[in-house]
Design an enzyme around this catalytic site. Structure first.
Site, PDB file in Angstrom:
ATOM      1  CG  ASP A  74       2.973  11.959  -1.530  1.00 33.18           C
ATOM      2  OD1 ASP A  74       3.643  12.282  -2.517  1.00 33.18           O
ATOM      3  OD2 ASP A  74       3.460  11.707  -0.420  1.00 33.18           O
ATOM      4  CG  ASP A 130       6.744   8.390  -0.006  1.00 32.35           C
ATOM      5  OD1 ASP A 130       6.856   8.578  -1.211  1.00 32.35           O
ATOM      6  OD2 ASP A 130       6.005   9.053   0.733  1.00 32.35           O
ATOM      7  CG  ASP A 170       4.884  10.942   3.791  1.00 36.68           C
ATOM      8  OD1 ASP A 170       4.909  11.599   2.725  1.00 36.68           O
ATOM      9  OD2 ASP A 170       5.911  10.692   4.440  1.00 36.68           O
TER      10      ASP A 170
END
Length: 1145
Positions: free
Chosen positions: A817, A483, A813
């Site tokens: 996901d 990310d 997070d």
């Protein structure tokens, strides 16, 4: 009347009433709530709580509530006792065979042949008579020695399991401590541990939460809950105070936010009740399974008589029980169809990743990703070694027996005597010992020790490992999909640029300089249309930066309001969440958030979100001096080109803020007149024709340590890819600053839409060959959805483009996901910004959300892999030598030069101690200078195989020279062809001692596996290694000098000891010769041992479960994570994988 904290001790509602209330759903629940309790507010009063202020937080009040309604913990299953672990260790097949052989040997040693046997030839009798005393002495001692050796093996194994269990419980409590939840106490929001929540608490729930208790909604915004863990239904359930206010523990908040009153905790919550039922069901299952086995035996006998009908009835006595448990969970195959799963996973809270291992790794699954990379290789290697060892062991026994029979009964013509049974038992013991030595017993121990040691140390490096095998898999990682926000960047966001009323502001403008109406609208839009859990608080110390709590993007906007000189809290106090008419919460599809508030008999909608998406929904904009202007298509394009893109190219996240009014009276040009209530579910029409207030650019600076960490990854052969929901220009800018994009390396940067277009065929299906064209050069995936991330990760894992197959790590997070984190070989969740759902699906939690911690995880992972490779190199050398010596000895001199007890000492103590010594080497930065091994590269490299065979040749030559010529060379009596009743000889003691000395010095050689010459480098940095080495040497001296008959040794003189040491030291010199042989000249395929994943083979499954699974059956029962974990499951992933376990009957 008794009082507690100034209120009556008697509550207006009982535990039983609350439990019954929570079993109802929807309109039934609302009806009961209204009729019996007078509504949610009345119920809150009965529990002496307040919807706005919550509980007081007074300690005596908390304690009283725990005593009355229970505490929010489910008592874990008591740990296995040491004796239980001893009993389990005794179940090992090879140990059972050894015990039987030892008992038979003992029995025969005390057996006196009857008098009639004297009718045989006279010589035989004198021989028997002459050796009577020696026979008795030697006979019982060898049997006892083997039993003692077995006992030591068992106790060492049990002790290791015991310590492992303790470590898992420590890890469990650490992870439980990590799980915090927001409650209102004394009017303030506090994050407390889930175990501290009590009935009557007011909890704030939001997107991504895993609910720790049952509760009833007081207020909610667009709330959707995934209840699949309790009901098996994968559709998200809409919740609301007026529609369905009951929310249950163990369920996930997939959208929206709200406030709930806690009504049931711990064993009284819905999940707790099911836990209790499943725990009982699991215990009953075990009892029933035993009954079924007995019944099945009876039935087989009856079946022969043709009594088939009755068998069908009795063989399934438990069917009804299964049905009942299924009804309770609504998900029978996960709960009770497999008692090991029900017991280990549900009652002991094991996370569903383990469940999948249990289910998919069995006969129904393919045994693919569920085994870790190392585990798969070890399993394959163990099967190869097991087959070879079994073959040689059987061959040894056959040769010994045939040779003895031919020699004694054919050539010498002696008649059968019962005494000769001793020979056969001895041959059998030698055969079993060869098998014991051939199978690397110390391997599972080395794996466990190395992983446990690493996990402990990794905690200090901000890696909280939730699944043991994840840390070694990380060492093999070839790709990291990371990310952007919070991992590569600091996640401390600030507004650094704004575009308001056609003016571009590089710094925060003064509120007075803005048109008054626009300024007020802007402050209201940001303050109201941000989650009320997002706040900016003063720093802990004077001069500290303000603390950002909650969503960091929203905190940046609230900070902007404060910089304008306004207070967002004043507006929030005026318009509380209870005033909201409707909230469209942020999700990955909308990429925006909208809040509807009542205003002058009408409504106002505030929206904020990704700038280009919000802009498309705007038809008006405030221009110069706040004048209202039409936002035409060409003007939108100009804004994107001149405002949004330049901000994004500077690495800023761009957010647009807009509003729209619904009025009952005369409507202005940008307002909507309505007579009847608008259809709020028609979101596309509601959030449309809006008026743009401003565009802001939010900076999230790159963490200063990240570029260096990414350089290390690239040097180590790991490709780092950025997968983000941000604008493509922002993503490109940050990727360049981090070093993910390098000039001239022909990298691909795609948006989610373009990526989908490239990987799907004409019918819209994802095709692997199309993904294979994209992923090798892809470095940045922008504006991506969680599904895109999942597609990319799965595509890379399943790709066969690269020879060694890719091993993928993923960071995440958000709630969505989850699927990508679960499909990845290693999933990293963010400890600070991560939602409970993301943590739930992950293998490792980054407690500092920092990319550099991932690099440390790679280093530790490689260290684990290398530690096990070092141990393998050492152990296999010992095994090859011991097996060859025993086999050749059996063929050449009808005896094994290494006796059973001696081989057990070498196998057990040396291997156990060596595994401890070699598994605890600390990692060095050099580990990051080599390429990753990948998924299919052999576990035993050509260099290692060269070392194993080279050292084995030296040892075998030395032992055979000593065996056949040692008596002449060293001027001692020969021990060859000795009778079974002769005392131990110095000759064979020297062979045993030399073998141990060579093994000990080879342990030093084994410290290096990549062909390094200096094997002593870092020797004194590992006190465990040299302490064990010296203690093993001391033990060997004691065994040789004082072992006597028990160890088949005779004391040696100093001169003979020096000879043994000389042969031992020769190993180090020979090691240098072996290192000089060029590895590249060796053929590749001959040495590919333990490569790739094993095929689905029952023996493989057995080996991985019983021997090699470092996180195996026992640890499944001990590695409990959060108390709710056994029930929670991300149904989305299972849907996407198309694996319906319900069909696995």
């Amino acid at each position: 009347m008794a009082t507690i904290d100034g209120r009556p001790a008697q509550y207006g509602v009982t535990l039983k009433q609350l439990r019954e209330l929570m079993e109802l759903r929807g309109s039934e629940g609302i009806e009961r709530l209204e009729s019996e309790f007078g509504g949610i507010l009345e119920l809150t009063k009965k529990l002496y709580s307040s919807p706005t202020n919550g509980l007081s937080g007074n300690a005596s009040d908390m304690e009283h509530r725990r005593q009355t309604f229970g505490s929010n913990v489910i008592p874990p299953k008591p740990p296995k006792t040491f004796l239980t672990l001893v009993w389990e260790a005794l179940q090992d097949v090879t140990l059972i065979i050894l015990q039987v052989a030892a008992v038979v040997s003992l029995g025969l040693s005390f057996y006196k042949p009857p008098a009639e046997s004297k009718s045989g030839p006279q010589e035989g009798n004198t021989e028997v008579g002459q050796h009577d005393e020696g026979e008795e002495e030697a006979g019982w001692i060898e049997g006892v020695a083997i039993l003692i050796s077995v006992a030591v093996v068992v106790f060492v194994t049990a002790f290791n399991d015991y310590t492992k269990e303790k470590q898992f419980r420590g890890l469990q409590s650490r992870i439980e401590g990590e799980h915090k939840f927001s409650v209102i106490r004394g009017g303030e929001v506090h994050d407390i541990g889930v175990g501290d929540i009590v009935v009557g608490d007011i909890c704030q729930i939001k997107y991504g939460d895993l609910l720790p208790t049952d509760g009833i909604l007081i207020q909610s915004n667009d709330l959707k809950i995934d209840e699949s863990s309790l009901t098996g239904e994968s559709d998200h359930v809409k919740k609301g105070a007026d529609t369905d206010p009951m929310v249950l523990s163990g369920t996930h908040v997939m959208e929206g936010s709200g406030k709930m009153l806690v009504t049931a905790v711990g064993v009284n919550s819905q999940a707790g009740i099911i836990f209790t039922l499943l725990g009982a069901a699991a215990d009953e299952e075990e009892v029933e399974a035993k009954k079924r086995k007995k019944e099945a035996k009876k039935q087989r006998k009856k079946q022969k008589k043709g009594d088939l009908g009755e068998e069908l009835i009795v063989a399934n006595p438990n069917k009804q029980g299964e049905g009942e448990a299924a009804a309770v969970t609504g998900n029978s195959h996960h709960a009770t169809a497999n008692s090991a799963n029900a017991d280990g996973d549900v009652r002991n809270n094991k996370h569903s990743k383990e469940e999948e291992e249990g289910e998919e790794g069995g006969p129904t699954g393919g045994g693919g990703h569920d085994k870790s990379v190392l585990q798969a290789k070890l399993t394959k290697l163990a099967i190869q070694i097991g087959y070879a060892g079994s073959f040689i062991a059987v061959l040894t026994v056959v040769i010994l027996i045939v040779r003895f029979c031919v020699q004694t009964f054919v050539l010498e013509g002696k008649p059968w005597d019962t005494f000769y049974a001793n020979h056969f038992v001895k041959f059998f013991i030698i055969g079993v010992t060869v098998l014991v030595v051939a199978v690397p017993e110390g391997l599972p121990l080395a794996v466990t020790l190395s992983l446990a040691y690493s996990v402990k140390k990794m905690m200090k490096d901000n890696n909280l490992v939730r699944h043991l095998d994840a840390c070694e898999t990380m060492g093999n990682a070839t790709a990291i999909c990371s990310d952007k926000t919070g991992t590569l960047t600091t996640n401390r966001m600030t507004v650094v640029q704004s575009f308001i009323c056609s003016e571009d502001h590089k710094t925060t403008p003064k509120f007075e300089s803005l048109p008054h109406a626009v300024g007020d609208l802007l402050v209201n839009a940001i303050s109201i249309n941000s989650a009320y859990t997002s706040r900016v608080l003063p720093g802990d110390n004077p001069g500290d930066l303000p603390k950002q709590v909650g969503n960091k993007t929203e905190c940046a906007l609230l900070g902007f309001v404060m910089d304008l000189g306004k207070s967002y809290q004043v507006i929030r106090d005026e318009i509380t969440e209870e005033n909201f008419h409707r909230v469209y919460t942020f999700n990955s599809v909308r990429k925006s958030m909208s809040t509807v508030v009542p205003r002058n008999g009408g409504y106002r909608i505030y929206t904020k979100g990704a700038s280009e998406i919000v802009m498309k929904k705007c038809s008006f904009i405030h221009g110069k001096d706040g004048r209202l202007e039409n936002l035409t298509r060409s003007m939108q394009e100009r804004l994107v080109r001149e405002v949004i893109e330049p901000m994004a190219c500077n690495g800023l996240r761009t957010i647009s803020v807009a509003y729209r009014d619904f009025v009952t009276g005369k409507a202005e040009i940008n307002q909507v007149h309505f007579d009847s209530e608008p259809n709020w579910d028609d979101e596309d029409n509601i959030i449309n024709n809006m008026t743009c207030l401003c565009i802001v650019g939010i900076e999230d600076p790159v963490r200063p340590e990240v570029p260096d960490a990414i350089r290390k990854c690239q040097r180590a052969g790991i490709t780092v890819r950025m997968v983000t929901g941000d604008n493509i220009n922002t993503a490109r800018s940050i990727a360049s600053k981090c070093g993910i994009l390098r000039p001239g390396d022909n990298s691909l940067i795609l948006e989610g839409k373009e990526f989908n277009r490239r990987v799907r065929d004409a019918s819209g299906k994802i095709q692997q060959h199309l993904i294979d064209k994209v992923w090798p050069s892809l470095r940045v995936l922008a504006r991506s959805s969680p599904t895109d991330k999942y597609t990319l990760v799965r595509g890379i894992i399943e790709s066969k483009v690269s020879a060694n197959r890719e091993v993928v790590a993923v960071t995440g997070d958000g709630t969505n996901d989850g699927p990508a984190l679960k499909i990845a070989d290693v999933g990293f969740a963010m400890g600070i910004a991560g939602t409970d759902v993301a943590k739930e699906a992950s293998d490792i939690i980054l407690t500092d959300d920092n990319f550099t911690s991932i690099v440390k995880a790679v280093m530790w992972g490689r260290n684990v892999y290398d530690s096990i490779a070092k141990f393998l190199q050492f152990q296999l050398t010992v095994n090859v030598v011991a097996v060859v010596v025993a086999f050749v000895g059996a063929c050449a001199i009808n005896d094994s030069p290494l006796k059973a007890v001696q081989m057990l000492w070498v196998n057990l103590i040396m291997d156990t101690l060596a595994s401890l010594a070699l598994a605890t080497e600390a990692p060095t930065p050099d580990l990051l200078l080599r390429k990753p091994y990948g998924r299919t590269k052999p576990l035993i490299s050509r260099t290692m195989m060269k070392n194993i065979l080279g050292q084995a040749m030296y040892m075998i030559c030395v032992i055979f020279v000593l065996l056949f010529y040692g008596d002449k060379l060293l001027d001692i009596d020969s021990g060859r062809y000795a009778d079974i009743r002769d005392p131990p000889s110095q000759h064979f003691t020297i062979i045993f001692n030399t073998f141990v000395m060579m093994t000990l010095f080879n342990e030093i050689n084994a410290r290096k596996i990549h062909g390094q010459r200096n094997v002593f480098q870092g020797f004194f940095t590992n006190p465990i290694f040299y302490s064990i080495w010296l203690s093993t040497l001391a033990s060997q001296i004691v065994i040789v000098q004082f072992g006597g008959v028990a160890f088949s040794t005779q004391a040696l003189s100093l001169e003979l000891w020096l000879w043994c040491l000389l042969f031992g030291c020769g190993v180090l010199l020979w090691g240098q010769v072996v290192t000089s042989i060029p590895t590249k000249k060796l053929p590749k395929n001959v040495f590919s041992y333990g490569s790739g994943e094993p095929i689905n083979d029952p023996i493989a499954d057995l080996a991985s479960e019983d021997k090699l699974d470092s996180d195996g059956k026992d640890s499944k029962r001990t590695g409990q994570i959060l108390w709710i974990r056994g029930l929670t499951r991300l149904q989305t992933q299972e849907d996407q994988e198309g694996e319906t376990h319900g069909g696995e009957v």
